[in-house]
Design an enzyme around this catalytic site. Structure first.
Site, PDB file in Angstrom:
ATOM      1  N   SER A 149       0.843  -1.193   0.000  1.00 16.24           N
ATOM      2  CA  SER A 149       0.000   0.000   0.000  1.00 16.24           C
ATOM      3  C   SER A 149       0.878   1.243   0.000  1.00 16.24           C
ATOM      4  O   SER A 149       2.057   1.163  -0.349  1.00 16.24           O
ATOM      5  CB  SER A 149      -0.944  -0.034   1.208  1.00 16.24           C
ATOM      6  OG  SER A 149      -1.957   0.935   1.073  1.00 16.24           O
ATOM      7  N   ASN A 150       0.349   2.398   0.374  1.00 14.77           N
ATOM      8  CA  ASN A 150       1.124   3.640   0.379  1.00 14.77           C
ATOM      9  C   ASN A 150       0.639   4.546   1.504  1.00 14.77           C
ATOM     10  O   ASN A 150      -0.292   4.211   2.228  1.00 14.77           O
ATOM     11  CB  ASN A 150       1.029   4.312  -0.994  1.00 14.77           C
ATOM     12  CG  ASN A 150      -0.408   4.658  -1.346  1.00 14.77           C
ATOM     13  OD1 ASN A 150      -1.051   5.441  -0.663  1.00 14.77           O
ATOM     14  ND2 ASN A 150      -0.925   4.041  -2.399  1.00 14.77           N
ATOM     15  N   ARG A 151       1.266   5.709   1.627  1.00 14.26           N
ATOM     16  CA  ARG A 151       1.034   6.596   2.767  1.00 14.26           C
ATOM     17  C   ARG A 151      -0.183   7.492   2.648  1.00 14.26           C
ATOM     18  O   ARG A 151      -0.378   8.372   3.479  1.00 14.26           O
ATOM     19  CB  ARG A 151       2.243   7.529   2.950  1.00 14.26           C
ATOM     20  CG  ARG A 151       3.447   6.879   3.520  1.00 14.26           C
ATOM     21  CD  ARG A 151       4.552   7.924   3.576  1.00 14.26           C
ATOM     22  NE  ARG A 151       5.790   7.347   4.025  1.00 14.26           N
ATOM     23  CZ  ARG A 151       6.098   7.160   5.294  1.00 14.26           C
ATOM     24  NH1 ARG A 151       5.252   7.516   6.240  1.00 14.26           N
ATOM     25  NH2 ARG A 151       7.245   6.619   5.618  1.00 14.26           N
TER      26      ARG A 151
END
Ligand code: C5P
Length: 213
Positions: free
Chosen positions: A21-23
């Site tokens: 995933s990502n921030r």
């Protein structure tokens, strides 16, 4: 006006308990959905997993993966007047997620990744969307040139461009500063809260929509 907003990150499964995933916090997209709804529009928020409360008066469609978001957008975009793509969609997903939890045995582990569907890029080309199309661009260099390239390639009416190399704005922050990139010109919206910025963006998008018609 019927408005679609995508928001949040996507989660791409590695095995039943792990994901890529990502921030992205989803804050900008949720603030936009809330601002459109507050202005009297009918909003569908298609969102990956976030820690945020669903804004009042907004229809909410939760998704997990880029493929799931692509399908949800394809299903609903046909009846929208305006679509704003604020989601931080993973660019790659696992070629074949493991059906069982991966064991910690070998010293190295290789994951094969494949490209996810380009949801914004599908809006015009695959889904035949004819309404006002707005994308985001998070860049670390050549902000306007890269955003303008995206604007043309994806058939957008407006790209909201973020310089993510600047500390204190953008990803996972409560503040943002953006450059609005239109086909013929660009306009800076200086640093402010995402809440205030969302209201300015809603006005800009509505002006654009009315001018287009
Ligand atoms: O190419 P890039 O990821 O910078 O494009 C950002 C824009 O495209 C954002 O509006 C994002 O929501 C959208 N996007 C998308 N589907 C993808 C990748 C990005 O809708 N697979």
């Amino acid at each position: 006006m019927n408005v679609l907003v995508t928001a949040g990150p996507t989660r791409e499964p590695i095995d039943p308990v792990r994901f890529l995933s990502n921030r992205s916090s989803g804050k900008m997209g949720y603030e936009l959905a809330s601002a459109f709804a507050g202005d009297g529009h009918k909003v569908l928020l298609v969102s990956g997993p976030t820690a945020l409360d669903v804004p009042e008066g907004v229809d909410y469609l939760p998704v997990e993966t880029a493929a799931g978001m692509h399908e949800a957008v394809g299903h609903h975009i046909g009846r929208m007047d305006i679509a704003v793509f604020a989601a931080a969609v993973a660019d790659y997903t696992t070629a074949a997620p493991a059906t069982r939890k991966l064991k910690k045995s070998a010293d190295t582990l290789r994951l094969e990744l494949v490209k996810t569907p380009d949801i914004l890029g599908s809006a015009r080309q695959t889904f035949g969307f004819a309404g006002t199309l707005v994308g985001f661009a998070a860049e670390t260099e050549n902000l306007e040139a890269n955003a303008r390239d995206k604007l043309t390639r994806k058939g957008c009416d407006l790209i909201i461009a973020n310089d993510v190399s600047q500390p204190g704005i953008g990803f996972d922050s409560n503040h943002n500063e953006v450059l609005l990139v239109y086909p013929g010109h660009a306009r800076l919206l200086p640093r402010t809260s995402k809440h205030e910025l969302a209201h300015q963006l809603v006005q800009a998008v509505l002006e654009l929509h009315l001018a287009k018609r």
